[in-house]
Structure formats: C-alpha cells, structure tokens
Design an enzyme around this catalytic site. Sequence first.
Site, short mmCIF file in Angstrom:
data_model
loop_
_atom_site.label_atom_id
_atom_site.label_comp_id
_atom_site.label_asym_id
_atom_site.label_seq_id
_atom_site.Cartn_x
_atom_site.Cartn_y
_atom_site.Cartn_z
N TYR A 86 0.82 -1.30 -0.01
CA TYR A 86 0.09 -0.11 0.02
C TYR A 86 0.89 1.19 -0.09
CZ TYR A 86 -4.06 -2.91 0.44
OH TYR A 86 -5.11 -3.84 0.46
N TYR A 119 -12.04 -7.42 7.48
CA TYR A 119 -10.86 -7.69 6.46
C TYR A 119 -10.23 -9.19 6.46
CZ TYR A 119 -6.20 -7.19 4.34
OH TYR A 119 -5.11 -7.45 3.52
N ASP A 129 -12.64 -16.57 10.70
CA ASP A 129 -11.29 -16.32 10.12
C ASP A 129 -10.45 -15.99 11.36
OD1 ASP A 129 -8.92 -15.19 9.26
OD2 ASP A 129 -9.78 -13.98 7.63
N LYS A 176 -0.73 -16.41 10.06
CA LYS A 176 0.30 -15.39 10.68
C LYS A 176 1.08 -15.97 11.76
CE LYS A 176 -2.60 -11.12 9.94
NZ LYS A 176 -1.63 -10.19 9.19
N1 PMP Z 1 -7.72 -12.43 7.42
C1 PMP Z 1 -7.46 -11.54 8.38
C2 PMP Z 1 -8.33 -11.62 9.62
C3 PMP Z 1 -6.27 -11.14 8.42
O1 PMP Z 1 -6.13 -10.21 9.54
C4 PMP Z 1 -5.30 -11.04 7.33
C5 PMP Z 1 -4.05 -10.28 7.36
N2 PMP Z 1 -3.90 -9.15 8.02
C6 PMP Z 1 -5.73 -11.84 6.40
C7 PMP Z 1 -7.10 -12.58 6.47
C8 PMP Z 1 -4.63 -12.23 5.13
O2 PMP Z 1 -3.68 -12.86 5.35
P1 PMP Z 1 -2.19 -12.41 4.63
O3 PMP Z 1 -1.83 -11.16 4.53
O4 PMP Z 1 -1.33 -13.62 5.04
O5 PMP Z 1 -2.64 -12.92 3.15
#
Ligand code: PMP
Length: 450
Positions: free
Chosen positions: A19, A147, A247, A289
């Site tokens: 970004y 997100y 998620d 993560k």
């Molecule tokens: N889902 C959530 C809840 C996230 O916080 C993130 C990354 N901030 C992602 C998916 C995407 O993960 P990545 O950046 O490893 O593609």
Amino acid sequence: MKNASELLEFDAGHLWHPYAALRNTPARFLARSAQGTTIETADGLKLIDAVSSWWCVAHGHNCLEIVEAIRKQSEKMCHVMFGGFTHEPAIELGERLVKFLPKGLNKIFYADSGSISVECAAKMAVQYQFAKGHPEKCKLVALKGGYHGDTAGAMALSDPDGMHTLFRGIMPQHYFAERPNCRADEPWDDRDFASMEQVVAEHEGEIAAIICEPVFQGGNGMWLYNAGYLKRLRKLCDEKGILLIFDEIAAGFYRTGPRWGMEHAWGTPGAAGKDCAADVLPDIMTIGKALTGGHMTMAACVASEMVADVITNSKISAFMHGPTYMANPLACAAAIASLDLFENRDYASRVAAIEKRLRANLEPLRNLENAADVRVLGAIGCLELKAIPTSDDILRVIKETGVWLRPFCNYVYTMPPLITSESEVDRICEAIKMIGQCEPGPVCDDEFHE
Ligand code: PMP
C-alpha cells in the site's frame, strides 16, 4: 557492497511496498537484523516491534527453536510438490494441529498465505453446497468493517466500502451485514443481530456460508465486539443450513487472550483442545500469521469432519485447489516448532499481563483532545484518533522512542510479540500517547494512511 543510502535509493525506485507508492514515500527504515522484540536498522536504531511485523511474530524475532527447526529441515528437503507426495513435516504438523485446534476441526488444507486460506474457505463452502445439490448457493455473507485479505476472493469478503473499492469490477459480489456494535464489556444486545437476520432472510436460497473474524475485526478498523454475536451466528447457520467460517488469522494464537477468538463465546474460555463439542464452533476455520511465529509464510483452512465428508462423498470428490508451495516442508517445520512454544509457554498468562498494562496506560488517553476511542483486548491496544498526525511526526516519535508503530487511517495500535515485557509495553504506550498528542496533519497523504 552498496551502502545504506544506495540500497534505499534502489528500493525507492524499484520495489513496491505494501500500500505504498514507488517514489515520494516517507523515508523507510533499512532493517538489518531482528531478535526477540527488537528490529535493528542499518544505522543502528533499535526499534521494539510493537505490531509484531503485522501480527505474526508471536514468539519474537529469530526465535532460536524455530530457526533451528528450519535449518535442520533445510538439510533434508526444502521443498517437494504436495501433489503425489507427502512428507513427515506435513504429517507431523497435521497431527499436532488436530490436537491444538478446537475439537472436531480436523481436516486440514495447507495454504501459503492468509488470503489464500480465505479463498480456500470460500471455495470449500461453495463446493460443499454444490455437493449437497445446491449449486445456486454460491454467495457468502460477510461483515462490514471486516478484513480477510488482498486477493480478489478475499477482498470481496472485506469491508465493501473500505480500501478495495477500486477493484470492485474484478470481485465476486457477496452480501454484507452491519458490523456488530455491542462491545465485549457490555451486555449482549440482540438488536445487534437484526441486520444479519435481514440479509439472510432476503437471500437465503443463495447463501453458502457466513464469514467473520471472531470478536476482533483487525485490518479494517481494529474493532472489538461482543462474543454474543458468534452464538447468534451459529444458531442462525444451523437453522438455515448455512456454513459458518471463522477467520482466526488475526485473533487466533492467544492474541485476544484465549487460544482462539471464538473462545470468548464459549462457556469456558481457555478450553481449547479439551472437549468443547457443545461450544460455538465454525464449520470451517482459517489460521495463519502466528502459525509459524512469523518465520515462514504459511496458513491453513481447516474443515469439520462433516464438511469434508460431504465434499469427499460427492461426484467431484477432490477439493479443487492446489498451490505450488502447499505444505512447504520448511514452513511445516517452523509451524511445528511454533506449536511447541504455544503449548509449552503459558501465553494465556503472558497476554493477561500485557492486557493489564495496556489498559492501565491506554485508558487515560481517552482524555487527549484528539482521542476518539480507546480499545483493549488481550495483546491488542488501539487509540482511535479524530485525526492522524503527519507521517513526519509519526517518524519522529518512532525514532525518539525506539518503538515501531504502524498506524493506519485513524488507528494508532499495538499488537506486540507475546513475549513483550511489561516495561516494553509501557514504552510502546508512551509512543502511542506521543502520537496522540501530535498536531493532526492534513488528510491521508501517504503510506501511513492506507
Ligand atoms: N484474514 C485476516 C483476519 C487478516 O488479518 C489477514 C491479514 N491481516 C488476512 C486474512 C490475510 O492474510 P495474509 O496477509 O497472510 O494474506
């Protein structure tokens, strides 16, 4: 050998950063090494990584156990395709995850990033409905303010009015409910569920699944909400034959206190790994993560037995996805070592200590003239400002305090490594306070204002 300014010059001219524009960006730090909570720059600055390098470096940087596991694995096999082959690191990690994950979530699809695991979750839900004889159920419902990643399928599930609107043309179209407003420390208010009920009632015949980030919406607004919402989601999905996807990429691995964000909705938070069959569980869950402690890129999409059985017993019995680097052995080895640490260290207590310090330091910041809100849960602390200072001011605070913060929009937040000491948390909060005290700058002018 190029010197630091030559390296930075090349970087600014040729390397895209997340970004950010190629040129005319604020000065970047040239990271040279990272150890524990601290990143060291080429010019000798030592910065506490108050955002765990985007929330993944849970055990600290260059964690000895994980580095050693990667090194050992690299001597045997760095990569082999997962189509037609399997290997011990993937199998051992699978065995470990089955025990580590909430009971019943035990069919694992390894992915190479969080976004890809979200893509897999959405595809899995659609393929499940297809297998059940419902090809028309191919839409998902997601939450405003959410997100889920930057690939097209994951963007399409993220806040529809957020940072991805430019790409609407290439995104699949889904449905959105209002984000839950009821906070974690308030009594649950059932009116918060009305929007979701309405969206589902309007589109019932088309919906494959509902997806959300349990209790913590991270990348689009650092919002913390009441776990009562998750209980209502589970009930609604059961009634309507809709799958539920949690998620846990940001909330998982003790970030919000217990092992999983969803545990806030359980009768006994902290019961992960035990028999939690009666608790609020998703049908599909994504993790990433902190899975490898931020040492290799890896994520996973995990399904319940029921979802996997329906897909497996259908005409197209294969799940139709297969990335090149699936189950990369180095990443599996890192994840196994990371799970060892999650199991052997008492992170629940450490996070409770971090939470206490964050509350003590950040709550008083409500009184700052520029403060709009303060939110704390587990090892997450956020000062929401009415207006963000200039990037020059933010950089000045970072250098003066030796604390690396990465505010976005109006959110000055910390999600430090889970090994961060209480005195380091105090230093982080001091830096947040200093940013909160800066004069607000002009509106979003550069990469600190994604
Ligand atoms: N889902 C959530 C809840 C996230 O916080 C993130 C990354 N901030 C992602 C998916 C995407 O993960 P990545 O950046 O490893 O593609």
